[in-house]
Design an enzyme around this catalytic site. Structure first.
Site, PDB file in Angstrom:
ATOM      1  N   SER A  66       0.322  -1.042   0.020  1.00 51.74           N
ATOM      2  CA  SER A  66       0.227  -0.166   0.002  1.00 51.74           C
ATOM      3  C   SER A  66       1.236   1.250  -0.430  1.00 51.74           C
ATOM      4  O   SER A  66       1.822   0.915   0.316  1.00 51.74           O
ATOM      5  CB  SER A  66      -1.181  -0.132   0.654  1.00 51.74           C
ATOM      6  OG  SER A  66       0.008  -0.039   2.316  1.00 51.74           O
ATOM      7  N   GLU A  98       1.460   5.620   0.808  1.00 49.94           N
ATOM      8  CA  GLU A  98       0.390   6.992   1.352  1.00 49.94           C
ATOM      9  C   GLU A  98       1.091   7.875   0.603  1.00 49.94           C
ATOM     10  O   GLU A  98       2.438   8.050   0.344  1.00 49.94           O
ATOM     11  CB  GLU A  98       1.314   6.830   2.443  1.00 49.94           C
ATOM     12  CG  GLU A  98       0.934   8.057   3.609  1.00 49.94           C
ATOM     13  CD  GLU A  98       0.447   7.947   5.085  1.00 49.94           C
ATOM     14  OE1 GLU A  98       0.650   6.483   5.508  1.00 49.94           O
ATOM     15  OE2 GLU A  98       1.629   8.921   5.319  1.00 49.94           O
ATOM     16  N   TYR A 108      -4.125  13.425   6.423  1.00 52.73           N
ATOM     17  CA  TYR A 108      -5.544  14.983   6.042  1.00 52.73           C
ATOM     18  C   TYR A 108      -4.512  15.877   7.169  1.00 52.73           C
ATOM     19  O   TYR A 108      -3.913  15.986   8.185  1.00 52.73           O
ATOM     20  CB  TYR A 108      -6.151  13.714   7.250  1.00 52.73           C
ATOM     21  CG  TYR A 108      -7.376  14.715   7.530  1.00 52.73           C
ATOM     22  CD1 TYR A 108      -8.194  14.868   6.734  1.00 52.73           C
ATOM     23  CD2 TYR A 108      -7.383  15.273   8.788  1.00 52.73           C
ATOM     24  CE1 TYR A 108      -9.993  15.953   7.336  1.00 52.73           C
ATOM     25  CE2 TYR A 108      -8.957  16.071   9.518  1.00 52.73           C
ATOM     26  CZ  TYR A 108      -9.579  16.234   8.157  1.00 52.73           C
ATOM     27  OH  TYR A 108     -11.055  16.960   8.703  1.00 52.73           O
ATOM     28  N   ALA A 114      -4.912  19.566   9.634  1.00 54.56           N
ATOM     29  CA  ALA A 114      -6.632  19.512  10.452  1.00 54.56           C
ATOM     30  C   ALA A 114      -6.801  21.386  10.071  1.00 54.56           C
ATOM     31  O   ALA A 114      -7.774  21.217  10.714  1.00 54.56           O
ATOM     32  CB  ALA A 114      -5.552  20.004  11.287  1.00 54.56           C
ATOM     33  N   ASP A 169      -1.475  15.618  15.864  1.00 54.52           N
ATOM     34  CA  ASP A 169      -0.604  16.320  16.817  1.00 54.52           C
ATOM     35  C   ASP A 169      -0.935  16.944  16.877  1.00 54.52           C
ATOM     36  O   ASP A 169      -1.740  17.723  16.337  1.00 54.52           O
ATOM     37  CB  ASP A 169       0.654  16.060  15.495  1.00 54.52           C
ATOM     38  CG  ASP A 169       1.426  14.507  15.774  1.00 54.52           C
ATOM     39  OD1 ASP A 169       1.383  13.564  16.401  1.00 54.52           O
ATOM     40  OD2 ASP A 169       2.648  14.465  14.695  1.00 54.52           O
ATOM     41  N   ALA A 220     -11.030  12.526  22.125  1.00 55.40           N
ATOM     42  CA  ALA A 220     -10.405  12.549  22.874  1.00 55.40           C
ATOM     43  C   ALA A 220      -8.838  11.881  22.736  1.00 55.40           C
ATOM     44  O   ALA A 220      -8.621  12.562  22.814  1.00 55.40           O
ATOM     45  CB  ALA A 220     -10.206  12.108  23.829  1.00 55.40           C
ATOM     46  N   HIS A 268       5.585   5.708  20.724  1.00 52.79           N
ATOM     47  CA  HIS A 268       4.814   6.807  20.423  1.00 52.79           C
ATOM     48  C   HIS A 268       5.606   8.064  21.522  1.00 52.79           C
ATOM     49  O   HIS A 268       5.726   7.389  22.936  1.00 52.79           O
ATOM     50  CB  HIS A 268       3.386   6.904  21.029  1.00 52.79           C
ATOM     51  CG  HIS A 268       2.958   7.897  20.318  1.00 52.79           C
ATOM     52  ND1 HIS A 268       2.632   9.579  21.137  1.00 52.79           N
ATOM     53  CD2 HIS A 268       1.975   8.838  18.931  1.00 52.79           C
ATOM     54  CE1 HIS A 268       2.030  10.811  20.583  1.00 52.79           C
ATOM     55  NE2 HIS A 268       1.653   9.863  19.079  1.00 52.79           N
ATOM     56  N   ASP A 314       2.414   1.792  25.631  1.00 54.06           N
ATOM     57  CA  ASP A 314       1.981   2.148  23.940  1.00 54.06           C
ATOM     58  C   ASP A 314       0.821   1.180  23.312  1.00 54.06           C
ATOM     59  O   ASP A 314       0.111   1.208  22.587  1.00 54.06           O
ATOM     60  CB  ASP A 314       2.947   2.114  23.244  1.00 54.06           C
ATOM     61  CG  ASP A 314       2.940   2.860  22.105  1.00 54.06           C
ATOM     62  OD1 ASP A 314       2.175   3.667  22.227  1.00 54.06           O
ATOM     63  OD2 ASP A 314       3.402   2.047  21.056  1.00 54.06           O
ATOM     64  N   GLN A 356       4.814   3.204  12.318  1.00 50.43           N
ATOM     65  CA  GLN A 356       5.126   4.927  11.643  1.00 50.43           C
ATOM     66  C   GLN A 356       7.141   3.857  11.452  1.00 50.43           C
ATOM     67  O   GLN A 356       7.136   2.518  11.673  1.00 50.43           O
ATOM     68  CB  GLN A 356       5.834   5.218  12.994  1.00 50.43           C
ATOM     69  CG  GLN A 356       6.538   6.535  13.362  1.00 50.43           C
ATOM     70  CD  GLN A 356       6.108   7.564  12.078  1.00 50.43           C
ATOM     71  OE1 GLN A 356       6.109   7.325  11.540  1.00 50.43           O
ATOM     72  NE2 GLN A 356       5.515   8.257  13.143  1.00 50.43           N
ATOM     73  N   PHE A 403      12.029  13.711  10.412  1.00 49.93           N
ATOM     74  CA  PHE A 403      10.843  13.589  10.654  1.00 49.93           C
ATOM     75  C   PHE A 403      11.026  12.458  11.730  1.00 49.93           C
ATOM     76  O   PHE A 403      10.564  11.993  12.586  1.00 49.93           O
ATOM     77  CB  PHE A 403      10.433  11.969   9.203  1.00 49.93           C
ATOM     78  CG  PHE A 403      10.445  13.354   8.217  1.00 49.93           C
ATOM     79  CD1 PHE A 403       9.523  14.830   8.159  1.00 49.93           C
ATOM     80  CD2 PHE A 403      10.099  12.398   7.597  1.00 49.93           C
ATOM     81  CE1 PHE A 403       8.805  15.285   7.346  1.00 49.93           C
ATOM     82  CE2 PHE A 403       9.323  13.057   5.979  1.00 49.93           C
ATOM     83  CZ  PHE A 403       8.723  14.520   5.957  1.00 49.93           C
ATOM     84  N   HIS A 427       3.701  -0.866   3.483  1.00 50.06           N
ATOM     85  CA  HIS A 427       3.099   0.038   3.696  1.00 50.06           C
ATOM     86  C   HIS A 427       4.012   1.387   3.469  1.00 50.06           C
ATOM     87  O   HIS A 427       5.260   1.235   4.278  1.00 50.06           O
ATOM     88  CB  HIS A 427       2.194   0.920   5.214  1.00 50.06           C
ATOM     89  CG  HIS A 427       1.627   2.157   4.882  1.00 50.06           C
ATOM     90  ND1 HIS A 427       0.363   2.080   3.561  1.00 50.06           N
ATOM     91  CD2 HIS A 427       2.248   3.297   5.326  1.00 50.06           C
ATOM     92  CE1 HIS A 427      -0.338   3.497   4.038  1.00 50.06           C
ATOM     93  NE2 HIS A 427       0.905   3.734   4.417  1.00 50.06           N
ATOM     94  N   ARG A 485       6.976  10.816  -4.490  1.00 49.07           N
ATOM     95  CA  ARG A 485       7.490   9.849  -4.939  1.00 49.07           C
ATOM     96  C   ARG A 485       6.785   8.837  -5.713  1.00 49.07           C
ATOM     97  O   ARG A 485       7.301   8.158  -4.162  1.00 49.07           O
ATOM     98  CB  ARG A 485       8.803  10.713  -4.662  1.00 49.07           C
ATOM     99  CG  ARG A 485       8.890  12.278  -4.567  1.00 49.07           C
ATOM    100  CD  ARG A 485      10.762  12.520  -4.171  1.00 49.07           C
ATOM    101  NE  ARG A 485      11.827  11.733  -5.068  1.00 49.07           N
ATOM    102  CZ  ARG A 485      12.595  11.890  -5.711  1.00 49.07           C
ATOM    103  NH1 ARG A 485      12.940  13.371  -4.601  1.00 49.07           N
ATOM    104  NH2 ARG A 485      13.477  11.471  -6.100  1.00 49.07           N
TER     105      ARG A 485
END
Length: 308
Positions: free
Chosen positions: A29, A31, A63, A65, A123, A139, A165, A174, A192, A232, A282, A288
């Site tokens: 997949s 992204e 997405y 925000a 975030d 929440a 995380h 976690d 991640q 990142f 993924h 690119r």
């Protein structure tokens, strides 16, 4: 030692190329993120059409925000769903919106024909900023998953963190959070990105020991720019091994050489995962296609049109 004196096992290993004979039994997949300009959007669509020939399980769009960015995400996701021959997953977060607003956006995705949501908490701002939910909003991701399932029978993916995380106090907390997301109705988790295969293997073992039996797909970030990758990694707590930085040192002024190194590193990394029975990948493409396509090719995947 003369060549004929090497042990048989060593000879066999030396004569077997790392990527020889792979049957192409991987599922992938990809992204993408919403582009800011018309030219960027056309580049995104070209990348999508190229990678869609590999018959991905889905392609996803992140997405934004903010108000205008949020609307842009919905527009591009709808276009992807109309024009690309691959299932589209739209990201949705808890940031900056009430439950009613988030539900309305989910309804719009459903009406646009999108049946898969990547549900994320999101975030709170720059790295180190504490997340503060909207006073009338969801929440956390588990609440968001439950809310989406009440609205429509979405397929839902959530996030997992092989190196935990940044907001989690420890590995146990976690995994407890991931369990809550699964219990709320999530179908799978996408990790991640990480740069050491053992990080994923240890996480997979911990998840199994905790009784989490739903699919967890490793997230792969090909290195298009090392400084950006380092930024990142710092933001999300992913560890970059020392050898990684050394390998890319001095290549900033040689983009073609850097791409060759990046393709080699990413392909070998995925091959190590493949050797331990990983068959789903993924890719975080950063809009690119070349490095992700090259890695899939080396793992034995071929375009659907020519595979037949």
């Amino acid at each position: 030692m003369a060549p004929h004196q090497y042990p048989h096992q060593s000879l066999r290993f030396a004569e077997t190329p790392l990527f020889a004979g792979l049957p192409g039994d991987v599922r992938v997949s990809f992204e993408f993120f919403p582009p800011k300009t018309p030219k960027g959007e056309e580049n995104l669509m070209a990348c999508l059409h190229s990678l869609a020939t590999l018959d991905p399980d889905f392609v996803s769009l992140t997405y934004g925000a903010g108000g205008s960015t949020r609307a842009r995400s919905r527009e591009v996701a709808a276009r992807m769903n109309r024009e690309v021959k691959a299932p589209v997953a739209a990201h949705l977060t808890c940031v900056g919106a009430s439950k009613a607003e988030t539900d309305r956006i989910a309804d719009e995705f459903w009406e646009a024909g999108i049946r898969h949501i990547v549900a994320l908490r999101g975030d709170g701002g720059p790295p180190g900023t504490k997340f503060e939910p909207h006073p009338d909003g969801y929440a956390n991701a588990a609440e968001l998953v439950a809310g989406l399932k009440r609205l429509h029978p979405f397929e839902i993916s959530v996030a997992a963190y092989p190196e935990t995380h940044p907001d989690s106090p420890d590995e146990v907390a976690d995994l407890d959070n991931l369990k809550r997301k699964f219990d709320a109705g999530a179908d799978r988790a996408i990790t991640q990105f990480f740069f050491q295969s053992q990080s994923f293997f240890r996480f997979r073992d911990r998840a199994a020991a905790a009784g989490l039996d739903k699919q967890v797909i490793p997230g792969i970030l090909p290195v298009t720019n090392f400084e950006r990758t380092q930024s990142f990694a710092n933001a999300c707590g992913a560890e970059l091994p020392e050898w990684f930085a050394d390998l890319f040192a001095g290549l900033d002024a040689m983009p073609h050489a850097r791409e060759l190194v990046a393709a080699t590193v990413t392909a070998e990394f995925c091959r190590r995962l493949y050797a331990e029975q990983v068959r789903d990948f993924h890719f975080y493409t950063l809009n690119r296609s070349e490095l992700s396509y090259a890695t899939c090719h080396m793992l034995g995947l071929r375009p659907k049109e020519t595979a037949a």
